[in-house]
Design an enzyme around this catalytic site. Structure first.
Site, PDB file in Angstrom:
ATOM      1  N   SER A   1     -23.323  10.241  23.943  1.00 33.40           N
ATOM      2  CA  SER A   1     -22.387  10.915  25.323  1.00 33.40           C
ATOM      3  C   SER A   1     -22.584  12.695  24.592  1.00 33.40           C
ATOM      4  O   SER A   1     -23.618  12.466  23.372  1.00 33.40           O
ATOM      5  CB  SER A   1     -20.424  10.462  24.635  1.00 33.40           C
ATOM      6  OG  SER A   1     -20.184  11.851  24.706  1.00 33.40           O
TER       7      SER A   1
ATOM      8  N   TYR B   1     -15.589   9.937  16.703  1.00 35.07           N
ATOM      9  CA  TYR B   1     -16.374  10.097  18.393  1.00 35.07           C
ATOM     10  C   TYR B   1     -17.710  10.887  18.185  1.00 35.07           C
ATOM     11  O   TYR B   1     -18.974  10.203  18.359  1.00 35.07           O
ATOM     12  CB  TYR B   1     -15.298  10.004  19.365  1.00 35.07           C
ATOM     13  CG  TYR B   1     -16.253   9.495  20.670  1.00 35.07           C
ATOM     14  CD1 TYR B   1     -15.612   8.710  21.393  1.00 35.07           C
ATOM     15  CD2 TYR B   1     -16.394  10.883  22.003  1.00 35.07           C
ATOM     16  CE1 TYR B   1     -16.763   8.025  22.784  1.00 35.07           C
ATOM     17  CE2 TYR B   1     -17.201   9.999  22.866  1.00 35.07           C
ATOM     18  CZ  TYR B   1     -17.166   9.232  23.355  1.00 35.07           C
ATOM     19  OH  TYR B   1     -17.995   8.214  24.578  1.00 35.07           O
TER      20      TYR B   1
HETATM   21  P1  NAP Z   1     -14.483   2.145  29.699  1.00 35.74           P
HETATM   22  O1  NAP Z   1     -14.333   2.383  30.960  1.00 35.74           O
HETATM   23  O2  NAP Z   1     -13.563   2.298  28.731  1.00 35.74           O
HETATM   24  O3  NAP Z   1     -15.747   1.012  29.512  1.00 35.74           O
HETATM   25  C1  NAP Z   1     -15.818   0.589  27.976  1.00 35.74           C
HETATM   26  C2  NAP Z   1     -15.725  -1.418  27.373  1.00 35.74           C
HETATM   27  O4  NAP Z   1     -16.101  -1.303  26.492  1.00 35.74           O
HETATM   28  C3  NAP Z   1     -14.425  -2.030  27.886  1.00 35.74           C
HETATM   29  O5  NAP Z   1     -14.289  -2.728  28.806  1.00 35.74           O
HETATM   30  C4  NAP Z   1     -14.098  -1.848  26.678  1.00 35.74           C
HETATM   31  O6  NAP Z   1     -12.985  -3.628  26.254  1.00 35.74           O
HETATM   32  C5  NAP Z   1     -15.204  -2.619  26.534  1.00 35.74           C
HETATM   33  N1  NAP Z   1     -15.220  -2.657  24.342  1.00 35.74           N
HETATM   34  C6  NAP Z   1     -14.695  -1.687  23.312  1.00 35.74           C
HETATM   35  N2  NAP Z   1     -14.394  -2.004  22.448  1.00 35.74           N
HETATM   36  C7  NAP Z   1     -15.124  -3.499  22.536  1.00 35.74           C
HETATM   37  C8  NAP Z   1     -15.804  -3.884  21.365  1.00 35.74           C
HETATM   38  N3  NAP Z   1     -15.870  -3.756  20.413  1.00 35.74           N
HETATM   39  N4  NAP Z   1     -16.603  -5.086  21.708  1.00 35.74           N
HETATM   40  C9  NAP Z   1     -16.720  -5.574  22.992  1.00 35.74           C
HETATM   41  N5  NAP Z   1     -16.857  -4.625  23.982  1.00 35.74           N
HETATM   42  C10 NAP Z   1     -15.678  -3.461  23.936  1.00 35.74           C
HETATM   43  O7  NAP Z   1     -15.451   3.336  29.146  1.00 35.74           O
HETATM   44  P2  NAP Z   1     -17.077   3.778  30.104  1.00 35.74           P
HETATM   45  O8  NAP Z   1     -16.249   4.853  30.035  1.00 35.74           O
HETATM   46  O9  NAP Z   1     -17.501   2.668  31.128  1.00 35.74           O
HETATM   47  O10 NAP Z   1     -17.681   3.712  28.601  1.00 35.74           O
HETATM   48  C11 NAP Z   1     -18.888   3.146  28.974  1.00 35.74           C
HETATM   49  C12 NAP Z   1     -19.862   4.099  27.721  1.00 35.74           C
HETATM   50  O11 NAP Z   1     -20.030   4.911  28.110  1.00 35.74           O
HETATM   51  C13 NAP Z   1     -18.979   3.876  26.045  1.00 35.74           C
HETATM   52  O12 NAP Z   1     -19.900   3.483  24.838  1.00 35.74           O
HETATM   53  C14 NAP Z   1     -18.335   5.548  25.809  1.00 35.74           C
HETATM   54  O13 NAP Z   1     -18.367   6.451  24.834  1.00 35.74           O
HETATM   55  C15 NAP Z   1     -19.869   6.192  27.102  1.00 35.74           C
HETATM   56  N6  NAP Z   1     -19.216   7.526  27.557  1.00 35.74           N
HETATM   57  C16 NAP Z   1     -18.421   7.583  28.540  1.00 35.74           C
HETATM   58  C17 NAP Z   1     -18.134   8.991  28.628  1.00 35.74           C
HETATM   59  C18 NAP Z   1     -17.328   8.961  29.567  1.00 35.74           C
HETATM   60  O14 NAP Z   1     -16.661   9.962  30.238  1.00 35.74           O
HETATM   61  N7  NAP Z   1     -16.872   7.995  30.112  1.00 35.74           N
HETATM   62  C19 NAP Z   1     -18.934   9.937  28.570  1.00 35.74           C
HETATM   63  C20 NAP Z   1     -20.063   9.240  27.600  1.00 35.74           C
HETATM   64  C21 NAP Z   1     -20.376   8.658  27.478  1.00 35.74           C
HETATM   65  P3  NAP Z   1     -11.327  -3.255  26.583  1.00 35.74           P
HETATM   66  O15 NAP Z   1     -10.657  -2.593  27.338  1.00 35.74           O
HETATM   67  O16 NAP Z   1     -11.039  -4.895  26.656  1.00 35.74           O
HETATM   68  O17 NAP Z   1     -11.074  -2.249  25.755  1.00 35.74           O
END
Ligand code: NAP
Length: 256
Positions: free
Chosen positions: A151, A163
């Site tokens: 990130s 984070y």
């Molecule tokens: P998201 O929509 O919340 O998706 C994250 C997924 O990971 C959810 O389905 C969640 O399941 C699952 N998860 C959480 N904890 C877990 C665990 N311990 N074991 C297995 N699965 C788990 O978020 P996203 O934005 O797509 O994020 C995806 C990745 O991109 C993450 O690593 C995040 O840090 C990174 N990221 C996101 C952003 C942003 O702005 N969105 C920016 C930079 C980086 P539940 O819903 O059941 O908890």
């Protein structure tokens, strides 16, 4: 012809957001996709959106070493190998991490952040990336590609301490594994998105995001599909000589 024809790919946290969009794109490019998520029902929902056949859903917490070893044993049993691993699962907030106090105007957040949520954040992001990568390597005997989700928080410090520390550590882990696994024809890279429109961000107060979007030259949040296409570049042969790198699709928010 798809860019991932005959490839087997596992994406953690693929029941939502970036992981789900990546599963959809990988399947459209010909991959057989293993959709992993903490919530098996959401992983199964992702499967219903994928073109092609043979995809599988698996549940479990990525920070649970035994559960993840079982996941990769199941992949070995069903597919006999793995070509691509996307370590995507993650969270942004945890109970007791001081975020509520920030919203109440009682920041800085670290004053209110418990040690337990700090370590839990590391366990999910860094521990999860470690245990899944370690279990995946023996399945990549013909070479492979690992893509880790970092990130801008891990590069520039935006985001809370737990984070940012976790996402920064993922960059170090990525570089180390790239050096170690290069001779085994396994490439390891990271994607470090800016602010992306997913359920993770929906959860946040728009007032907290507005300044970041204001500082973004492109003036908007990114789409999950725009991160998926960056992941595809690194996962596919298009990125065949790229390893140990990070790419930050962030609309120009950081440029280093
Ligand atoms: P998201 O929509 O919340 O998706 C994250 C997924 O990971 C959810 O389905 C969640 O399941 C699952 N998860 C959480 N904890 C877990 C665990 N311990 N074991 C297995 N699965 C788990 O978020 P996203 O934005 O797509 O994020 C995806 C990745 O991109 C993450 O690593 C995040 O840090 C990174 N990221 C996101 C952003 C942003 O702005 N969105 C920016 C930079 C980086 P539940 O819903 O059941 O908890």
């Amino acid at each position: 012809m798809g860019r991932l024809d005959a490839k087997v790919a596992c994406i953690t946290g693929a029941g939502s957001g970036i992981g789900r969009a990546t599963a959809e794109l990988f399947a459209a490019e010909g991959a057989t996709v293993v959709v992993q998520d903490l919530d098996l029902a959401s992983a199964e929902e992702t499967i219903t959106r994928l073109v092609g056949a043979g995809h599988m859903s698996l549940g479990g917490d990525v920070s649970d070493e035994a559960a993840m070893n079982t996941v990769f044993e199941e992949i070995q049993g069903d597919h006999g190998r793995l070509d691509i691993l996307v370590n995507n699962a993650g969270v942004f907030r945890l109970p007791g991490d001081g975020f509520d106090q920030v919203l109440a105007g009682e920041g800085p957040q670290i004053r209110h952040m418990g040690y337990e949520p700090f370590m839990r954040m590391l366990a999910i992001h860094v521990g999860g990336t470690f245990v899944c990568s370690r279990a995946a390597v023996p399945l990549m005997s013909d070479g492979g590609s690992v893509v880790n989700l970092s990130s801008i928080a891990g590069i520039a410090g935006w985001g809370p301490a737990h984070y940012a520390a976790a996402k920064g550590a993922i960059l170090g882990l990525t570089r180390s594994l790239a050096r170690e696994l290069g001779p085994h024809r396994i490439r390891v890279n990271a994607v470090a998105p800016g602010v992306i429109d997913t359920p993770m961000v929906d959860d946040l107060d728009p007032a907290m995001l507005a300044p970041l979007i204001g500082m973004t030259p492109m003036g908007r949040t990114g789409e999950a599909s725009e991160i998926a296409s960056t992941i595809l570049f690194l996962a596919s042969d298009d990125g065949g000589f790229v390893t140990g790198q990070w790419i930050s699709p962030n609309g120009g928010l950081i440029t280093c």
